[in-house]
Design a protein around this motif. Structure first.
Motif, PDB file in Angstrom:
ATOM      1  N   VAL A 192      -2.101   5.553 -11.400  1.00 22.25           N
ATOM      2  CA  VAL A 192      -2.754   6.854 -11.251  1.00 22.25           C
ATOM      3  C   VAL A 192      -2.962   7.196  -9.779  1.00 22.25           C
ATOM      4  CG1 VAL A 192      -5.197   6.143 -11.369  1.00 22.25           C
ATOM      5  CG2 VAL A 192      -4.512   8.359 -12.262  1.00 22.25           C
ATOM      6  N   LEU A 193      -3.304   6.218  -8.967  1.00 26.34           N
ATOM      7  CA  LEU A 193      -3.510   6.479  -7.543  1.00 26.34           C
ATOM      8  C   LEU A 193      -2.180   6.767  -6.845  1.00 26.34           C
ATOM      9  CD1 LEU A 193      -6.174   3.746  -6.664  1.00 26.34           C
ATOM     10  CD2 LEU A 193      -6.555   6.197  -6.941  1.00 26.34           C
ATOM     11  N   ASP A 194      -1.174   5.999  -7.172  1.00 28.32           N
ATOM     12  CA  ASP A 194       0.105   6.088  -6.465  1.00 28.32           C
ATOM     13  C   ASP A 194       0.923   7.300  -6.900  1.00 28.32           C
ATOM     14  OD1 ASP A 194       2.160   5.326  -4.778  1.00 28.32           O
ATOM     15  OD2 ASP A 194       3.042   3.928  -6.197  1.00 28.32           O
ATOM     16  N   THR A 195       1.052   7.512  -8.210  1.00 28.59           N
ATOM     17  CA  THR A 195       1.968   8.546  -8.695  1.00 28.59           C
ATOM     18  C   THR A 195       1.304   9.885  -8.939  1.00 28.59           C
ATOM     19  OG1 THR A 195       1.706   8.033 -11.063  1.00 28.59           O
ATOM     20  CG2 THR A 195       3.313   6.732  -9.811  1.00 28.59           C
ATOM     21  N   ARG A 196       0.004   9.895  -9.244  1.00 28.87           N
ATOM     22  CA  ARG A 196      -0.664  11.165  -9.528  1.00 28.87           C
ATOM     23  C   ARG A 196      -1.286  11.774  -8.273  1.00 28.87           C
ATOM     24  NH1 ARG A 196      -2.311  10.324 -15.127  1.00 28.87           N
ATOM     25  NH2 ARG A 196      -0.319   9.981 -16.204  1.00 28.87           N
ATOM     26  N   PHE A 197      -1.894  10.919  -7.449  1.00 29.90           N
ATOM     27  CA  PHE A 197      -2.679  11.430  -6.324  1.00 29.90           C
ATOM     28  C   PHE A 197      -2.118  11.038  -4.957  1.00 29.90           C
ATOM     29  CE2 PHE A 197      -5.970  10.891  -9.765  1.00 29.90           C
ATOM     30  CZ  PHE A 197      -5.979  12.225 -10.112  1.00 29.90           C
ATOM     31  N   ALA A 198      -0.964  10.356  -4.945  1.00 27.92           N
ATOM     32  CA  ALA A 198      -0.293   9.974  -3.692  1.00 27.92           C
ATOM     33  C   ALA A 198      -1.229   9.233  -2.751  1.00 27.92           C
ATOM     34  CB  ALA A 198       0.295  11.208  -3.004  1.00 27.92           C
ATOM     35  N   ILE A 199      -2.049   8.357  -3.315  1.00 29.43           N
ATOM     36  CA  ILE A 199      -2.991   7.559  -2.528  1.00 29.43           C
ATOM     37  C   ILE A 199      -2.424   6.153  -2.383  1.00 29.43           C
ATOM     38  CG2 ILE A 199      -5.305   6.539  -2.476  1.00 29.43           C
ATOM     39  CD1 ILE A 199      -6.328   8.996  -3.942  1.00 29.43           C
ATOM     40  N   SER A 200      -2.209   5.748  -1.151  1.00 25.95           N
ATOM     41  CA  SER A 200      -1.664   4.423  -0.884  1.00 25.95           C
ATOM     42  C   SER A 200      -2.704   3.348  -1.210  1.00 25.95           C
ATOM     43  CB  SER A 200      -1.250   4.309   0.586  1.00 25.95           C
ATOM     44  OG  SER A 200      -0.756   3.030   0.866  1.00 25.95           O
ATOM     45  N   VAL A 201      -2.251   2.312  -1.892  1.00 24.80           N
ATOM     46  CA  VAL A 201      -3.126   1.223  -2.315  1.00 24.80           C
ATOM     47  C   VAL A 201      -2.539  -0.094  -1.821  1.00 24.80           C
ATOM     48  CG1 VAL A 201      -4.129   0.026  -4.287  1.00 24.80           C
ATOM     49  CG2 VAL A 201      -3.806   2.493  -4.389  1.00 24.80           C
ATOM     50  N   THR A 202      -3.393  -0.942  -1.250  1.00 24.76           N
ATOM     51  CA  THR A 202      -2.978  -2.288  -0.866  1.00 24.76           C
ATOM     52  C   THR A 202      -3.352  -3.241  -1.997  1.00 24.76           C
ATOM     53  OG1 THR A 202      -3.305  -1.844   1.495  1.00 24.76           O
ATOM     54  CG2 THR A 202      -3.249  -4.153   0.796  1.00 24.76           C
ATOM     55  N   LYS A 203      -2.366  -3.882  -2.594  1.00 22.74           N
ATOM     56  CA  LYS A 203      -2.613  -4.822  -3.688  1.00 22.74           C
ATOM     57  C   LYS A 203      -2.854  -6.202  -3.087  1.00 22.74           C
ATOM     58  CE  LYS A 203       1.294  -3.740  -5.629  1.00 22.74           C
ATOM     59  NZ  LYS A 203       1.666  -2.680  -4.650  1.00 22.74           N
ATOM     60  N   ILE A 204      -4.027  -6.746  -3.324  1.00 17.66           N
ATOM     61  CA  ILE A 204      -4.394  -8.059  -2.799  1.00 17.66           C
ATOM     62  C   ILE A 204      -4.425  -9.057  -3.941  1.00 17.66           C
ATOM     63  CG2 ILE A 204      -6.210  -9.406  -1.680  1.00 17.66           C
ATOM     64  CD1 ILE A 204      -6.978  -6.932  -0.128  1.00 17.66           C
ATOM     65  N   ASP A 205      -3.571 -10.055  -3.859  1.00 13.95           N
ATOM     66  CA  ASP A 205      -3.518 -11.070  -4.898  1.00 13.95           C
ATOM     67  C   ASP A 205      -4.718 -12.005  -4.783  1.00 13.95           C
ATOM     68  OD1 ASP A 205      -2.588 -13.553  -6.403  1.00 13.95           O
ATOM     69  OD2 ASP A 205      -0.871 -12.217  -6.696  1.00 13.95           O
ATOM     70  N   THR A 206      -5.259 -12.412  -5.927  1.00 18.43           N
ATOM     71  CA  THR A 206      -6.434 -13.302  -5.906  1.00 18.43           C
ATOM     72  C   THR A 206      -6.140 -14.609  -5.174  1.00 18.43           C
ATOM     73  OG1 THR A 206      -5.770 -14.076  -8.116  1.00 18.43           O
ATOM     74  CG2 THR A 206      -7.478 -12.387  -8.010  1.00 18.43           C
ATOM     75  N   ARG A 207      -4.890 -15.067  -5.197  1.00 18.75           N
ATOM     76  CA  ARG A 207      -4.573 -16.317  -4.502  1.00 18.75           C
ATOM     77  C   ARG A 207      -4.581 -16.156  -2.981  1.00 18.75           C
ATOM     78  NH1 ARG A 207       1.063 -16.354  -3.318  1.00 18.75           N
ATOM     79  NH2 ARG A 207       2.114 -14.548  -4.260  1.00 18.75           N
TER      80      ARG A 207
END
Length: 840
Positions: free
Chosen positions: A629-644
């Protein structure tokens, strides 16, 4: 001595069995021997380099083989219907006799006539039946797609009267991979962890995929839940195919736990949706006799009428049932890799492939034998559906957000629902609908049953258990004004193609611009201007200017003291308004009725830098929905941080951390302390569903929950699973009251909202009333199933909590605001949490 003899006997039994498993399979293991095969047609191993079942086919090799087969056989044509998010082609093979191919469009058009009002004159005795068979919608349930290699080879190469009759009487629509991105991800995992000397130990790395696994697509969606919402490109391609042809049978090939056998439908009869005709289930059971006969012949165990159901119409095996077709679910015990120990002995990958191939062929045998019966059923389904519907219409819309109404209309359009503009303004109860922002859907149309299934609200059920959700009413999901009793005469001109209204060119202002927050895409516009370095503020109170009322959450963009010139600012705002399908208003004065534009009741906004926690311990489905929803609907860049990697991540780079549903089990003490310190130093933590409990354990938020007790009285051992399952909220819709003055509610025009819920986390309301900006009503159930005990517990609880922690903020949602990409009506709750947390 006795133990020695026993061990020797076991060894003698196991050794030849294991030898058989490590011997590479041959085509003879799979293929029927009652036909001959054309030597000119390339065998799978001629193209792949191995016999199917030796390795897990990757999607690129699967595509290559299908293309080669289409080029080699006059029985096959191949079409590319689009691409996945990762750019992989979505294939469709049409397989039938060369004579049928020469007349294929006429056959298709004639078949579609079965669904029309003039279908009585069609002679079904002379018509071919249409099947639509698709493989591995869950990418790590790969035996389906690998069996597809054999299916296409068989249909291309088999020779003799048997295959000639099949191809003459059947048009086979074949999708070798419903989920290309997931299949590619899983094949990489299974193949790179395969031993030369195969291991059957289920604890081996081969059988334990890295997060998120290959089940889902690029954005980690379960594609087998998207047939009805059709929000994803893979789904939209297959829905188009379905409506282009209206197949008589649709099969959906899956896998299940390794200790099972093979399942085919029908499922549990008491869990069939009431809108599905009884005859549908009878025909499904008759088709099942062909599966049983085929599996008896090869000695494979199977079962039916257990576990699975036909209630939610968003699944591949159930969606056809509301469209005059027969949907069939196949579930094969999964080897997950190449060889695995199970309760039923050693399970090999070739064995799973053979079972899927067997079910593919038994479906075609049933289709041919039941051809006229199934064609007549489809014709009668549509004739009966027209006869049973009312003569009025649905109407839906939004006075302040035409975008959401347009998005729902586009969804209906994908399903060939006839849509009309309202001929005139209309009022129903306390709702008003304008011609400019409303859509009228007459009930008396071809897909009336499908339409009913999309819009219905249901609170009574024959069974209390559901394989999937129990409610999905689309007008509620889109949070629209809605009436189901509008006069059919209200329908004006028919809409041939639903489009967003084009935004007018923005007039220039030397003073300020106002962006109403009610439009669905307003967060996209706000994010663009903040990232551009443009100053913006949010209105904490309503006001009126130039005769127009501006509600809570209106965004103010002053012209002065910006980094852009007046003209540059105007041009930029005009561009984002058009890209976001909304209007921005130029204003010439700061004097209003209410708060003036220079008031302290306008809070300054800052750009977001969002981190999304992903990886082991996090729900990939929930995380994927947020990412999507953030990336495709609102063009908001998100940094995905892996729990590891959390321990070595510098959180100070981010304004916001989103924690999807999780128990926090993968977050160690050091990582927990890092998050706590970051929040107390000013960060905003947004948690969903079960993550609320972890956040509470860290001392970042405090709340009380309502616990339920349900002692098992007069419940037998056999009934224990059903008893416990009835307390699960698998997915239902509930009504909550909004405090529209609170920033979490900005952009909503009603004092009430419908929320989707699939958890039993009930947070008690705070004694301070303004801390409950969203609160379930005393009579919250709108649609779906919930036990009486849980319903009592849910009443007047709160699904949202905001508390400060040091200089930071913690926001909790007990519910999923982004459910399966189609719950548009609550997306803005999350966006308000992200943009306005410092104003709360």
């Amino acid at each position: 001595m006795q133990q020695f003899v026993l061990r020797l006997v076991l060894l003698l039994v196991i050794i030849p069995f294991c030898k058989a498993q490590v011997t590479p399979p041959t085509l003879d293991y799979y293929l029927p021997n009652d036909v001959t095969y054309d030597a000119a047609i390339p065998k799978p191993q001629d193209i792949l380099g191995y016999v199917p079942g030796t390795w897990h086919v990757s999607h690129d090799l699967l595509v290559n083989y299908m293309e080669k087969m289409a080029a080699a056989s006059p029985r096959i044509t191949l079409a590319r219907r689009g691409v996945t998010f990762e750019g992989r082609p979505l294939l469709l093979l049409t397989i039938t006799s060369p004579e049928n191919h020469a007349n294929i469009e006429t056959i298709r058009q004639q078949h579609l006539r079965l669904t029309e009002t003039y279908a009585k004159n069609l002679d079904t005795e002379k018509m071919p039946i249409v099947t639509y068979q698709g493989m591995s919608i869950h990418g790590n349930e790969a035996s389906g797609s690998n069996a597809g290699l054999l299916a296409v080879y068989y249909l291309a190469a088999a020779q003799g009267p048997k295959i000639d009759a099949l191809l003459k009487n059947t048009v086979i629509l074949f999708d070798p991979s419903f989920n290309p991105d997931g299949l590619q991800r899983f094949s990489y995992w299974a193949n790179t962890n395969k031993n030369v000397t195969l291991t059957a130990d289920p604890q081996d790395r081969e059988y334990d995929e890295v997060w998120p696994g290959g089940r889902s697509n690029h954005y980690w969606f379960d594609l087998n839940r998207d047939w009805l919402p059709a929000q994803l490109p893979e789904s939209q391609a297959r829905i188009k195919t379905f409506h282009d042809w209206h197949p008589n049978i649709l099969t959906d090939h899956h896998e299940m736990g390794s200790n099972s056998s093979f399942f085919f439908q029908p499922g549990i009869s008491s869990r069939t949706h009431p809108l599905t005709p009884k005859l549908n289930q009878e025909l499904t059971a008759e088709i099942g006799t062909y599966h049983a006969k085929a599996f008896d012949k090869i000695g494979s165990l199977y079962y039916t009428e257990e576990d699975y159901d036909d209630f939610y119409y968003g699944k591949g095996s159930t969606f056809p049932d509301i469209n005059g077709s027969i949907g069939i679910l196949f579930e094969q015990a999964s080897s997950r890799g190449h060889l695995q120990e199970t309760e039923n002995g050693i399970l090999t990958f070739p064995f799973t492939v053979r079972n899927q191939f067997t079910a593919f062929l038994s479906t075609l045998e049933a289709a041919q034998a039941m051809r006229t019966k199934l064609l007549d059923y489809q014709r009668d389904f549509y004739a009966n559906s027209r006869a049973e519907v009312a003569k009025d219409a649905y109407i839906f819309g939004s006075k302040t957000d035409p975008a959401r109404a347009t998005l729902l209309a586009q969804l209906l359009e994908r399903h060939h629902i006839a849509i009309y503009k309202a001929k005139e303004n209309y009022t129903a109860k306390d709702l008003s609908f304008s011609t400019a922002t409303s859509y009228v859907i007459p009930k008396n149309q071809k897909h009336s049953r499908l339409l009913n299934a999309m819009f219905e609200k249901r609170t009574t059920f024959e069974d209390s258990l559901f394989y999937d959700i129990s409610a999905w009413s689309l007008p509620l999901a889109f949070n629209l004004d809605f009436s189901e009793t509008a006069p059919a005469a209200l329908a004006g001109s028919k809409i041939d193609s639903v489009q967003f209204e084009s935004a007018l060119t923005l007039a220039n202002s030397d003073y300020a611009y106002l962006l109403p927050w009610s439009n669905y895409y307003a967060p996209k516009a706000l994010n663009s201007l903040l990232n551009k370095g443009i100053r913006a503020k949010v209105a904490m109170q309503p006001f009126t200017l130039g005769g127009k009322r501006y509600d809570y959450g209106t965004i103010l963009i002053p012209v002065q003291n910006q980094n852009l010139t007046n003209q540059e600012l105007n041009t930029f705002l005009d561009g984002i308004a058009k890209a976001s399908h909304l209007s921005i208003d130029p204003v010439k004065t700061g004097s209003t009725q209410g708060i003036d534009l220079g008031s302290r009741q306008f809070e300054a906004l800052k750009p977001l830098k969002i981190a999304l926690l992903v990886g082991e311990g996090i729900s990939s489905l929930d995380a994927g929905e947020i990412w999507h929803v953030l990336d495709t609907r609102f063009a908001i860049s998100v940094t995905k941080i892996d729990t590891r990697n959390l321990g070595r991540t510098d959180l100070s780079d981010y304004t916001t951390l989103i924690m999807p549903s999780s128990w926090g089990s993968s977050i160690g003490d050091d990582e927990s302390e890092k998050i706590i310190t970051w929040v107390r130093n000013g960060g905003t933590l947004v948690g969903f569903k079960n993550s609320a409990k972890w956040i509470k354990r860290q001392g970042l938020v405090d709340f009380s929950t309502t616990e339920t007790e349900n002692p098992a009285k007069q419940v037998s051992f056999e009934q224990r699973s059903d008893f416990n399952g009835a307390q699960v909220i698998g997915g239902a819709i509930f009504k909550a009251k909004l405090d529209r003055s609170h920033p979490i509610s900005f952009g909503y025009e009603s004092d009430y909202i419908n929320l989707f819920r699939d958890t039993t986390l009930f947070i008690e309301a705070d004694k301070t009333s303004y801390k409950n900006p969203i609160q379930y009503t005393n009579d919250p159930l709108v649609s779906g199933y919930i036990s009486s005990i849980n319903l009592d517990a849910l009443k007047e609880t709160r699904p949202f909590v905001h508390q400060s922690a040091g200089r930071g903020d913690v926001l909790i949602f007990t519910d999923n605001t982004n459910f399966r990409a189609f719950w548009y009506g609550t997306n803005k709750l999350m966006m308000n949490a992200l943009f306005f947390s410092k104003a709360m």
